[in-house]
Scaffold this motif. Sequence first.
Motif, mmCIF file in Angstrom:
data_model
loop_
_atom_site.group_PDB
_atom_site.id
_atom_site.type_symbol
_atom_site.label_atom_id
_atom_site.label_comp_id
_atom_site.label_asym_id
_atom_site.label_seq_id
_atom_site.Cartn_x
_atom_site.Cartn_y
_atom_site.Cartn_z
ATOM 1 N N THR A 131 0.795 -1.224 0.000
ATOM 2 C CA THR A 131 0.000 0.000 0.000
ATOM 3 C C THR A 131 0.830 1.277 0.000
ATOM 4 O O THR A 131 0.366 2.306 -0.489
ATOM 5 C CB THR A 131 -0.928 0.024 1.228
ATOM 6 N N ALA A 132 2.033 1.248 0.531
ATOM 7 C CA ALA A 132 2.807 2.477 0.714
ATOM 8 C C ALA A 132 3.347 3.003 -0.612
ATOM 9 O O ALA A 132 3.728 2.232 -1.494
ATOM 10 C CB ALA A 132 3.964 2.231 1.673
ATOM 11 N N ARG A 133 3.372 4.313 -0.730
ATOM 12 C CA ARG A 133 4.090 4.977 -1.812
ATOM 13 C C ARG A 133 5.399 5.463 -1.188
ATOM 14 O O ARG A 133 5.405 6.418 -0.409
ATOM 15 C CB ARG A 133 3.267 6.131 -2.378
ATOM 16 N N HIS A 134 6.486 4.824 -1.512
ATOM 17 C CA HIS A 134 7.735 5.060 -0.804
ATOM 18 C C HIS A 134 8.296 6.443 -1.114
ATOM 19 O O HIS A 134 8.431 6.836 -2.273
ATOM 20 C CB HIS A 134 8.776 4.010 -1.214
ATOM 21 N N ASP A 135 8.643 7.181 -0.043
ATOM 22 C CA ASP A 135 9.442 8.380 -0.226
ATOM 23 C C ASP A 135 10.838 8.115 0.328
ATOM 24 O O ASP A 135 11.135 7.013 0.810
ATOM 25 C CB ASP A 135 8.787 9.599 0.414
ATOM 26 N N GLU A 136 11.692 9.117 0.270
ATOM 27 C CA GLU A 136 13.103 8.894 0.595
ATOM 28 C C GLU A 136 13.329 8.547 2.069
ATOM 29 O O GLU A 136 14.398 8.032 2.428
ATOM 30 C CB GLU A 136 13.918 10.129 0.211
ATOM 31 N N ALA A 137 12.342 8.801 2.923
ATOM 32 C CA ALA A 137 12.458 8.467 4.342
ATOM 33 C C ALA A 137 11.862 7.107 4.686
ATOM 34 O O ALA A 137 11.897 6.687 5.846
ATOM 35 C CB ALA A 137 11.781 9.545 5.190
ATOM 36 N N SER A 138 11.310 6.409 3.705
ATOM 37 C CA SER A 138 10.724 5.093 3.960
ATOM 38 C C SER A 138 11.801 4.106 4.394
ATOM 39 O O SER A 138 12.960 4.228 3.996
ATOM 40 C CB SER A 138 10.027 4.565 2.701
ATOM 41 N N PRO A 139 11.436 3.110 5.207
ATOM 42 C CA PRO A 139 12.438 2.137 5.680
ATOM 43 C C PRO A 139 13.069 1.368 4.520
ATOM 44 O O PRO A 139 12.387 0.980 3.563
ATOM 45 C CB PRO A 139 11.612 1.194 6.565
ATOM 46 N N LEU A 140 14.373 1.171 4.623
ATOM 47 C CA LEU A 140 15.072 0.332 3.653
ATOM 48 C C LEU A 140 14.807 -1.134 3.981
ATOM 49 O O LEU A 140 14.520 -1.490 5.127
ATOM 50 C CB LEU A 140 16.571 0.616 3.675
ATOM 51 N N GLY A 141 14.925 -1.972 2.967
ATOM 52 C CA GLY A 141 14.704 -3.398 3.175
ATOM 53 C C GLY A 141 15.377 -4.216 2.094
ATOM 54 O O GLY A 141 16.377 -3.803 1.513
#
Length: 352
Positions: free
Chosen positions: A146-156
């Motif tokens: 569901t998420a629209r990733h921005d630059e602060a989104s968690p890395l994985g």
Amino acid sequence: MAGLKRPQPAFWAGKRVFLTGHTGFKGGWLTLWLHQLGAIVGGYALAPNTTPDLFSLCDVAAHCAHHLGDVRDAAALHAAMASFQPEIVLHLAAQPLVRVSYAAPVETFATNIMGTANLLDAARKIPTAQVILIITSDKVYAESRTARHDEASPLGGHDPYSASKACAELVTASFPMPAGQKIATVRSGNVIGGGDWAADRLVPDFFRGIFAGEALRIRNPAAVRPWQHVLDPLCGYLLAAEHLWKNPPAARASWNFGPAPASEVPVETLAAEICRLWGGGAAYRIEPPQAAPHEAPVLRLDSGKARRELGWRPGWELPQALGATVAWYRHYRDGGGMTAFTKSQIRAYEKA
């Protein structure tokens, strides 16, 4: 779409730009564009690993100081960079495929993580290198439907490729560099465009099938990807480098370069549109469910930061991106000269 910000020839003319991965799909397009902008380009990469390949079809070697080498070879990489004395470094060299990373995880980690560390270590020893841009991927983010990733989104990173690119982000954020050097990472969506012949990628698989008289086989028809023409993120990379050059050193930044939401469509939707554009009985078929390496079901990017800080916007929406891609492969099929045609698409994009 008129009036979108584009790389400036006045900035790039005469700039010494060292580009790793220039023999690849994105690297070949970027080398041609930089040369067209007036830059002096040095390229460092392995030999192309597909037949045919964009590097040969477009005579990319004639547009740069071409050097074959492996980013895992720290001494050779440093020697090539020191000899060229770059002002701007763009690091694209990578093992770029998710499915290959399952078969060759150690090679993937060595190339994508240690290759990045080797590049940064070489760059910090070269006083002329003022801007270093590390190209990673939209797959650096932890999976979410569901998420629209921005630059602060968690890395994985569920697979070796994604994990290796997330690690490259951490390496870049933590590597000790001289105070005056300006460093950033950039992350883009799934790129399409002429000259991509990689295995297990939708568009190359389609055209290999077309030229062999076979239907495209789709394994994940419902997977959603942020599709964009290769020139869109490349435009972003060049604008990011200009921005870093012109502004005082700051905290290490990252930017996403993804398409508008309308271009985030399932694999089957893209396949059907390519078949329609190509015509001539082009078709696809969905493979029956089978055990296969995991791939993220949904990828979406938020590119608001690039819009605000860099003035970047997608230049071609999905219909234009697909149209340009189909036109490239049709020209290739018909035996046309690919160097001039590829450059003409770059000029058309600059005017969009």
